[in-house]
Design a protein around this motif. Structure first.
Motif, PDB file in Angstrom:
ATOM      1  N   LYS A   1      39.297  52.865  36.689  1.00 10.26           N
ATOM      2  CA  LYS A   1      39.034  53.750  35.487  1.00 10.26           C
ATOM      3  C   LYS A   1      39.812  52.987  34.477  1.00 10.26           C
ATOM      4  CE  LYS A   1      38.726  58.474  33.775  1.00 10.26           C
ATOM      5  NZ  LYS A   1      38.956  59.752  34.338  1.00 10.26           N
ATOM      6  N   GLY A   2      39.246  52.769  33.328  1.00 13.56           N
ATOM      7  CA  GLY A   2      40.178  52.368  32.105  1.00 13.56           C
ATOM      8  C   GLY A   2      40.063  50.843  31.979  1.00 13.56           C
ATOM      9  N   MET A   3      39.500  50.140  32.981  1.00 13.77           N
ATOM     10  CA  MET A   3      39.432  48.593  33.110  1.00 13.77           C
ATOM     11  C   MET A   3      38.143  48.281  32.192  1.00 13.77           C
ATOM     12  SD  MET A   3      41.713  47.085  34.863  1.00 13.77           S
ATOM     13  CE  MET A   3      40.986  45.468  35.445  1.00 13.77           C
ATOM     14  N   THR A   4      38.335  47.470  31.113  1.00 15.86           N
ATOM     15  CA  THR A   4      37.221  46.942  30.509  1.00 15.86           C
ATOM     16  C   THR A   4      36.663  45.261  30.946  1.00 15.86           C
ATOM     17  OG1 THR A   4      38.432  46.221  28.784  1.00 15.86           O
ATOM     18  CG2 THR A   4      37.713  48.213  28.391  1.00 15.86           C
ATOM     19  N   ALA A   5      37.737  44.673  31.815  1.00 17.59           N
ATOM     20  CA  ALA A   5      37.493  43.359  32.185  1.00 17.59           C
ATOM     21  C   ALA A   5      37.932  43.283  33.601  1.00 17.59           C
ATOM     22  CB  ALA A   5      37.897  42.344  31.003  1.00 17.59           C
ATOM     23  N   LEU A   6      37.519  42.171  34.361  1.00 16.65           N
ATOM     24  CA  LEU A   6      38.296  41.596  35.363  1.00 16.65           C
ATOM     25  C   LEU A   6      39.041  40.463  35.165  1.00 16.65           C
ATOM     26  CD1 LEU A   6      35.341  42.127  38.021  1.00 16.65           C
ATOM     27  CD2 LEU A   6      37.500  43.606  37.786  1.00 16.65           C
ATOM     28  N   ALA A   7      40.097  40.393  35.843  1.00 10.67           N
ATOM     29  CA  ALA A   7      40.866  38.978  35.897  1.00 10.67           C
ATOM     30  C   ALA A   7      40.353  38.125  36.724  1.00 10.67           C
ATOM     31  CB  ALA A   7      42.452  39.449  36.082  1.00 10.67           C
ATOM     32  N   SER A   8      40.163  37.026  36.274  1.00 12.57           N
ATOM     33  CA  SER A   8      39.601  35.847  36.914  1.00 12.57           C
ATOM     34  C   SER A   8      40.341  35.625  38.316  1.00 12.57           C
ATOM     35  CB  SER A   8      39.782  34.409  36.188  1.00 12.57           C
ATOM     36  OG  SER A   8      41.063  33.903  36.132  1.00 12.57           O
ATOM     37  N   GLY A   9      39.747  35.616  39.384  1.00 17.81           N
ATOM     38  CA  GLY A   9      40.265  35.547  40.689  1.00 17.81           C
ATOM     39  C   GLY A   9      40.633  36.597  41.353  1.00 17.81           C
ATOM     40  N   VAL A  10      40.324  38.021  40.910  1.00 17.44           N
ATOM     41  CA  VAL A  10      40.358  39.293  41.453  1.00 17.44           C
ATOM     42  C   VAL A  10      39.332  39.335  42.443  1.00 17.44           C
ATOM     43  CG1 VAL A  10      40.211  41.694  41.325  1.00 17.44           C
ATOM     44  CG2 VAL A  10      41.405  40.350  39.288  1.00 17.44           C
ATOM     45  N   THR A  11      39.772  39.488  43.574  1.00 17.57           N
ATOM     46  CA  THR A  11      38.912  39.577  44.820  1.00 17.57           C
ATOM     47  C   THR A  11      38.558  40.779  45.188  1.00 17.57           C
ATOM     48  OG1 THR A  11      40.639  39.601  46.607  1.00 17.57           O
ATOM     49  CG2 THR A  11      39.716  37.314  45.838  1.00 17.57           C
ATOM     50  N   SER A  12      37.829  41.190  46.311  1.00 13.85           N
ATOM     51  CA  SER A  12      37.504  42.646  46.636  1.00 13.85           C
ATOM     52  C   SER A  12      38.677  43.169  47.396  1.00 13.85           C
ATOM     53  CB  SER A  12      36.238  42.596  47.696  1.00 13.85           C
ATOM     54  OG  SER A  12      36.553  41.985  48.634  1.00 13.85           O
ATOM     55  N   ILE A  13      39.522  42.676  48.073  1.00 15.76           N
ATOM     56  CA  ILE A  13      40.792  42.984  48.600  1.00 15.76           C
ATOM     57  C   ILE A  13      41.854  43.391  47.505  1.00 15.76           C
ATOM     58  CG2 ILE A  13      42.838  42.178  49.955  1.00 15.76           C
ATOM     59  CD1 ILE A  13      41.119  40.633  51.631  1.00 15.76           C
ATOM     60  N   ASN A  14      41.782  42.778  46.404  1.00 14.07           N
ATOM     61  CA  ASN A  14      42.511  43.219  45.530  1.00 14.07           C
ATOM     62  C   ASN A  14      42.268  44.404  44.846  1.00 14.07           C
ATOM     63  OD1 ASN A  14      43.461  40.585  45.754  1.00 14.07           O
ATOM     64  ND2 ASN A  14      44.257  40.447  43.683  1.00 14.07           N
ATOM     65  N   ASP A  15      40.918  44.360  44.612  1.00 15.50           N
ATOM     66  CA  ASP A  15      39.973  45.724  44.108  1.00 15.50           C
ATOM     67  C   ASP A  15      40.336  47.010  45.185  1.00 15.50           C
ATOM     68  OD1 ASP A  15      38.573  46.951  42.056  1.00 15.50           O
ATOM     69  OD2 ASP A  15      37.311  47.005  43.451  1.00 15.50           O
ATOM     70  N   LYS A  16      40.242  46.618  46.387  1.00 18.48           N
ATOM     71  CA  LYS A  16      40.344  47.944  47.441  1.00 18.48           C
ATOM     72  C   LYS A  16      41.895  48.154  47.548  1.00 18.48           C
ATOM     73  CE  LYS A  16      36.681  46.419  50.543  1.00 18.48           C
ATOM     74  NZ  LYS A  16      36.357  45.826  51.735  1.00 18.48           N
ATOM     75  N   MET A  17      42.797  47.395  47.283  1.00 15.57           N
ATOM     76  CA  MET A  17      44.039  47.213  47.546  1.00 15.57           C
ATOM     77  C   MET A  17      44.504  48.418  46.294  1.00 15.57           C
ATOM     78  SD  MET A  17      47.469  44.817  47.306  1.00 15.57           S
ATOM     79  CE  MET A  17      46.939  44.134  45.725  1.00 15.57           C
ATOM     80  N   GLU A  18      44.024  48.159  44.909  1.00 12.77           N
ATOM     81  CA  GLU A  18      44.289  48.702  43.652  1.00 12.77           C
ATOM     82  C   GLU A  18      43.994  50.219  44.033  1.00 12.77           C
ATOM     83  OE1 GLU A  18      42.779  48.668  39.453  1.00 12.77           O
ATOM     84  OE2 GLU A  18      43.928  47.022  39.797  1.00 12.77           O
ATOM     85  N   ARG A  19      42.572  50.421  44.534  1.00  8.68           N
ATOM     86  CA  ARG A  19      42.242  51.664  44.473  1.00  8.68           C
ATOM     87  C   ARG A  19      42.916  52.453  45.388  1.00  8.68           C
ATOM     88  NH1 ARG A  19      36.926  52.112  42.512  1.00  8.68           N
ATOM     89  NH2 ARG A  19      36.277  50.048  41.985  1.00  8.68           N
ATOM     90  N   LEU A  20      43.464  51.752  46.779  1.00  2.00           N
ATOM     91  CA  LEU A  20      44.055  52.749  47.757  1.00  2.00           C
ATOM     92  C   LEU A  20      45.445  52.961  47.194  1.00  2.00           C
ATOM     93  CD1 LEU A  20      43.115  50.685  50.823  1.00  2.00           C
ATOM     94  CD2 LEU A  20      42.507  53.128  50.425  1.00  2.00           C
ATOM     95  N   LEU A  21      46.174  52.154  46.286  1.00  2.46           N
ATOM     96  CA  LEU A  21      47.388  52.379  45.656  1.00  2.46           C
ATOM     97  C   LEU A  21      47.316  53.631  44.897  1.00  2.46           C
ATOM     98  CD1 LEU A  21      50.265  51.489  45.532  1.00  2.46           C
ATOM     99  CD2 LEU A  21      49.567  49.672  43.826  1.00  2.46           C
TER     100      LEU A  21
END
Length: 131
Positions: free
Chosen positions: A66-86
């Motif tokens: 929430k609040g993100m408007t763009a993805l940084a290059s190289g962001v993987t699904s693991i990073n995304d899952k990690m961020e959500r869990l955190l």
């Protein structure tokens, strides 16, 4: 229009296309608009639009926090899952009244990442790591 300006190392101004705009471009392309027309409509280079179309599956699959408007290059699904869990863990800790320091959060990030990497190596049979 859906882009943000920022300067690169050499001081030139670059446009960063937001995720929302990329999704809009993909939808219009799938409705039949040509890349040339998309490029002129959005004021971007044809090669930029081509890369967005080429990576449409990854762009459509991304679900930024929430609040993100763009993805940084190289962001993987693991990073995304990690961020959500955190973020979920932080909310739980705030609700319970615990004090969070940077070192505690850093330790939790490392633990979540290690669990996600292990789950990926196991072929995803382990499920979602504990929060």
């Amino acid at each position: 229009m859906g882009s943000k300006n920022f300067s690169d190392i050499k001081g030139r101004s670059k446009k960063m296309i937001t995720l929302e705009t990329k999704l809009e471009m993909i939808n219009i392309y799938e409705e039949g608009m040509r890349i040339v027309n998309l490029a002129s409509t959005y004021g971007s280079n044809q090669s930029t639009i081509g890369k967005i179309i080429k990576n449409k599956e990854a762009i459509q699959a991304s679900k930024p926090s929430k609040g993100m408007t763009a993805l940084a290059s190289g962001v993987t699904s693991i990073n995304d899952k990690m961020e959500r869990l955190l973020l979920l863990w932080i909310k739980e800790k705030k609700i319970s009244g615990d004090t969070l320091t940077q070192s505690v959060i850093s330790h939790k990030v490392s633990a979540i990442f290690a669990d996600l990497m292990e789950a990926q190596r196991d072929g995803g049979h382990k499920g979602t790591p504990r929060v």
